[in-house]
Write a protein that holds these residues in place. Sequence first.
Motif: not given
Length: 285
Positions: A5-7, A9, A14, A17, A29, A42, A56, A65
């Motif tokens: 999970g990406l907090h 982006a 990104s 990711g 995300t 994204v 997410v 994060t």
Amino acid sequence: MTTVGLHGAGHMGSGLGWALRAGGARVVTTLAGRSARTRKLVADAGLEPLDSLDAVVAAADVVLTVVPPDAARKAAVALAEAARRTGTSPLMTDLNAIAPSTVDDIERILAEHDFVDGAISGPPPTLEPGALIYLSGDRAEDVAGLPWRHVEPVVVPGPAGQASAVKMCTASVYKGTSALLTQALRTAAANGVLDVVIADLTTGGFPNPARRAAVAATKAHRFVPEMHEIAATQRAAGLPGLFTTMAEVYAQIAGTDLAGEDPEGVDRAMPPAEVIRRLGRPRSS
């Protein structure tokens, strides 16, 4: 398949990711409340958007994060609340440019979860391979073992906070130098010696100083809180708070016309005189 999970982006988030997706991870995300630029980043990175941060956190094995330094505590609170609502407990990893004392605060906020402290050194992997991610804490090896591509994880021995200490030291040189170059070029232009100063700096080991100043200007608003984090780290080491003044430099730059560009869109071939002109023009004009 590991789900990350990406907090956060933005450009760097990104990019990370994308590096994990290229390695075979599922990367999710949320775009709730995010800008058109972030949505494009994204999409270009091929990340999977979900409806909310709750979704997410519920889906992720690991959450990374990547937010501006002054938003790090707020981001940690949001993650803790999302995990509480969803009844999940992914491995929480903070990759923000923050002082070790701020890491302590975030670790307390996320006390119910396993936590890894991290820091990024280098450009987004979508621009150039070779970024380093420093990691510290009891489960740093777990984050280092994610399927990274074009990114090199480095585990720093010791507890959470050690990776961020590395970042505060290296960023003080990299971003401090960019601030010094910008100050020098603006001063040179004010005295009518810009071309001579650029020639000297170029032969002295600082190629393309105007281009470096232009790119730094587009990130200046994010560098302001980072300078304060560096200052806090240095004060905790018993050293003068030099970077409080660096924060003032970047705050002034952030108010100029050039700072309104996106980092990926700035004209890196812009003539030095035009860089300085735009650094002297208020952003509102």
